[in-house]
Design a protein around this motif. Sequence first.
Motif, PDB file in Angstrom:
ATOM      1  N   UNK A   6       0.878  -1.167   0.000  1.00  0.00           N
ATOM      2  CA  UNK A   6       0.000   0.000   0.000  1.00  0.00           C
ATOM      3  C   UNK A   6       0.915   1.216   0.000  1.00  0.00           C
ATOM      4  N   UNK A   7       0.815   2.039  -1.035  1.00  0.00           N
ATOM      5  CA  UNK A   7       1.687   3.209  -1.117  1.00  0.00           C
ATOM      6  C   UNK A   7       0.957   4.505  -0.754  1.00  0.00           C
ATOM      7  N   UNK A   8      -0.352   4.455  -0.712  1.00  0.00           N
ATOM      8  CA  UNK A   8      -1.185   5.540  -0.199  1.00  0.00           C
ATOM      9  C   UNK A   8      -2.526   4.929   0.157  1.00  0.00           C
ATOM     10  N   UNK A   9      -3.375   5.643   0.852  1.00  0.00           N
ATOM     11  CA  UNK A   9      -4.691   5.114   1.199  1.00  0.00           C
ATOM     12  C   UNK A   9      -5.704   5.542   0.142  1.00  0.00           C
ATOM     13  N   UNK A  10      -6.507   4.581  -0.328  1.00  0.00           N
ATOM     14  CA  UNK A  10      -7.487   4.914  -1.351  1.00  0.00           C
ATOM     15  C   UNK A  10      -8.035   3.688  -2.038  1.00  0.00           C
ATOM     16  N   UNK A  11      -8.377   3.817  -3.321  1.00  0.00           N
ATOM     17  CA  UNK A  11      -8.995   2.730  -4.073  1.00  0.00           C
ATOM     18  C   UNK A  11      -7.919   1.799  -4.640  1.00  0.00           C
ATOM     19  N   UNK A  12      -8.272   1.026  -5.650  1.00  0.00           N
ATOM     20  CA  UNK A  12      -7.365   0.015  -6.195  1.00  0.00           C
ATOM     21  C   UNK A  12      -6.066   0.604  -6.729  1.00  0.00           C
ATOM     22  N   UNK A  13      -6.076   1.899  -7.037  1.00  0.00           N
ATOM     23  CA  UNK A  13      -4.851   2.538  -7.538  1.00  0.00           C
ATOM     24  C   UNK A  13      -3.845   2.848  -6.434  1.00  0.00           C
ATOM     25  N   UNK A  14      -4.223   2.558  -5.184  1.00  0.00           N
ATOM     26  CA  UNK A  14      -3.348   2.861  -4.043  1.00  0.00           C
ATOM     27  C   UNK A  14      -2.343   1.743  -3.755  1.00  0.00           C
ATOM     28  N   UNK A  15      -2.380   0.664  -4.541  1.00  0.00           N
ATOM     29  CA  UNK A  15      -1.445  -0.440  -4.327  1.00  0.00           C
ATOM     30  C   UNK A  15      -0.456  -0.499  -5.488  1.00  0.00           C
ATOM     31  N   UNK A  44      -8.102  -5.017   1.666  1.00  0.00           N
ATOM     32  CA  UNK A  44      -8.832  -3.913   1.049  1.00  0.00           C
ATOM     33  C   UNK A  44      -9.231  -2.871   2.093  1.00  0.00           C
ATOM     34  N   UNK A  45      -9.645  -3.326   3.271  1.00  0.00           N
ATOM     35  CA  UNK A  45     -10.002  -2.396   4.341  1.00  0.00           C
ATOM     36  C   UNK A  45      -8.780  -1.586   4.770  1.00  0.00           C
ATOM     37  N   UNK A  46      -7.626  -2.224   4.849  1.00  0.00           N
ATOM     38  CA  UNK A  46      -6.389  -1.497   5.165  1.00  0.00           C
ATOM     39  C   UNK A  46      -6.047  -0.517   4.054  1.00  0.00           C
ATOM     40  N   UNK A  47      -6.170  -0.959   2.827  1.00  0.00           N
ATOM     41  CA  UNK A  47      -5.873  -0.085   1.686  1.00  0.00           C
ATOM     42  C   UNK A  47      -6.756   1.153   1.684  1.00  0.00           C
ATOM     43  N   UNK A  59       3.593   4.712   5.728  1.00  0.00           N
ATOM     44  CA  UNK A  59       3.585   3.951   4.485  1.00  0.00           C
ATOM     45  C   UNK A  59       5.015   3.843   3.960  1.00  0.00           C
ATOM     46  N   UNK A  60       5.299   2.800   3.152  1.00  0.00           N
ATOM     47  CA  UNK A  60       4.373   1.777   2.655  1.00  0.00           C
ATOM     48  C   UNK A  60       4.102   0.700   3.698  1.00  0.00           C
ATOM     49  N   UNK A  61       3.015  -0.005   3.489  1.00  0.00           N
ATOM     50  CA  UNK A  61       2.677  -1.174   4.298  1.00  0.00           C
ATOM     51  C   UNK A  61       2.534  -2.372   3.369  1.00  0.00           C
ATOM     52  N   UNK A  92      -1.467 -12.578  10.465  1.00  0.00           N
ATOM     53  CA  UNK A  92      -2.506 -11.534  10.495  1.00  0.00           C
ATOM     54  C   UNK A  92      -2.431 -10.655  11.731  1.00  0.00           C
ATOM     55  N   UNK A  93      -1.305 -10.688  12.454  1.00  0.00           N
ATOM     56  CA  UNK A  93      -1.167  -9.825  13.615  1.00  0.00           C
ATOM     57  C   UNK A  93      -0.954  -8.377  13.173  1.00  0.00           C
ATOM     58  N   UNK A  94      -1.253  -7.445  14.063  1.00  0.00           N
ATOM     59  CA  UNK A  94      -1.137  -6.023  13.733  1.00  0.00           C
ATOM     60  C   UNK A  94       0.292  -5.644  13.394  1.00  0.00           C
ATOM     61  N   UNK A  95       1.256  -6.191  14.119  1.00  0.00           N
ATOM     62  CA  UNK A  95       2.654  -5.883  13.846  1.00  0.00           C
ATOM     63  C   UNK A  95       3.034  -6.278  12.424  1.00  0.00           C
ATOM     64  N   UNK A  96       2.530  -7.433  11.980  1.00  0.00           N
ATOM     65  CA  UNK A  96       2.817  -7.876  10.629  1.00  0.00           C
ATOM     66  C   UNK A  96       2.214  -6.956   9.584  1.00  0.00           C
ATOM     67  N   UNK A  97       1.027  -6.414   9.869  1.00  0.00           N
ATOM     68  CA  UNK A  97       0.375  -5.525   8.923  1.00  0.00           C
ATOM     69  C   UNK A  97       1.104  -4.187   8.796  1.00  0.00           C
ATOM     70  N   UNK A  98       1.816  -3.774   9.846  1.00  0.00           N
ATOM     71  CA  UNK A  98       2.572  -2.523   9.802  1.00  0.00           C
ATOM     72  C   UNK A  98       3.874  -2.670   9.035  1.00  0.00           C
ATOM     73  N   UNK A  99       4.284  -3.915   8.818  1.00  0.00           N
ATOM     74  CA  UNK A  99       5.544  -4.193   8.161  1.00  0.00           C
ATOM     75  C   UNK A  99       5.476  -3.800   6.683  1.00  0.00           C
ATOM     76  N   UNK A 100       6.536  -3.231   6.126  1.00  0.00           N
ATOM     77  CA  UNK A 100       6.505  -2.884   4.696  1.00  0.00           C
ATOM     78  C   UNK A 100       6.481  -4.092   3.773  1.00  0.00           C
ATOM     79  N   UNK A 101       6.733  -5.282   4.305  1.00  0.00           N
ATOM     80  CA  UNK A 101       6.672  -6.502   3.505  1.00  0.00           C
ATOM     81  C   UNK A 101       5.638  -7.448   4.096  1.00  0.00           C
ATOM     82  N   UNK A 102       4.579  -7.731   3.337  1.00  0.00           N
ATOM     83  CA  UNK A 102       3.580  -8.697   3.761  1.00  0.00           C
ATOM     84  C   UNK A 102       3.901 -10.059   3.181  1.00  0.00           C
ATOM     85  N   UNK A 103       2.881 -10.891   3.033  1.00  0.00           N
ATOM     86  CA  UNK A 103       3.092 -12.240   2.509  1.00  0.00           C
ATOM     87  C   UNK A 103       2.871 -12.328   1.002  1.00  0.00           C
TER      88      UNK A 103
END
Length: 319
Positions: A6-15, A44-47, A59-61, A92-103
């Motif tokens: 996620x590079x900004x918050x918004x619609x599908x263009x935010x990823x 999507x909710x995070x995005x 960001x990024x997340x 799916x922990x919160x710490x993992x979601x804050x990480x700039x690298x997900x799965x």
Amino acid sequence: MRAAQIIRFGDWRAVAVTTTAVPEPGDGEVLVRVSASSLNTVDVVRRDGRLRMLTGRRLPQGLGIDMVGTVERTGAGVQGFGPGDRVWGIRSDTAGMKNPTGLTADYAVAHAHQIASAPHTLDDVQAAAFAVGGYTALRALRDVARLQPGERVLIRGGTGGVGSAAVQIAAALGGRVAVLASARNEQIARDLGAQEFFDYATASPALVGPTDVILDTVGTDLLRWRRLLTPQGRMVGVAFNSAAGLATIAASIVFGPRRIRTFAGEPPPGSLACVTSFAETHGLRALVHGTFPLEDLQDAHRTFDAQALRGKIVITVAS
């Protein structure tokens, strides 16, 4: 390596797919070369920015809370896994979601308790599509609702990612399965194991009738559907994309044993291994709406935003 972010918050263009360093596994962690990952509502909710209170605004997340792949290497203290092992995982922990690298990346790091051997009965796309839905449905029906053989169970949203897994799991547990979904998905629901089907556009609670267990994957009109519960009935809600729905679940405590139950957060250690065993034993499968290569990440999000999904969207990662 490539990573979905996620590079900004918004619609599908935010990823976007960006280039970043391969993460290093720490003590107790495993580095996995990812083959496939799925797109979940929480992504999507995070995005959209609706979880900024939990994940922060930095960001990024990284995107992606599930994956399937092969172990590349392990950190100190890891037992039971080694290079080349085929695994799946949920982080799916919160710490993992804050990480700039997900799965959803070429490589991903997860703690050893967050992964398990992937089911040999599911290929990589199927496994990625089934991981979160299978875990959620099995925990909701078997562990939280304690569904018993012969009980009638209503699955609201029975052809989505969680719902399609729940129909199969409920049937495997011996439940009499009723599904509430779009009329166009009736045959899909019946193929998954539904014995009764109701069109959500026309079916009222009165038409559906009394039920022992309700699994809600929709998150709306919860109290209206809760009234269908038999005297010993149980209802579990697993939709977390609506503040109003969460407030309703919290307020339902006034109903005591017939409250709307829920659960959230990181799967307890051993949970995913149980899903692996259950899927293999009962021949469960995932319902896949479509697959997208990692480079088409925005198209995957745009498709998700269009709704009317049948099962999960899977992002194939292996290059």
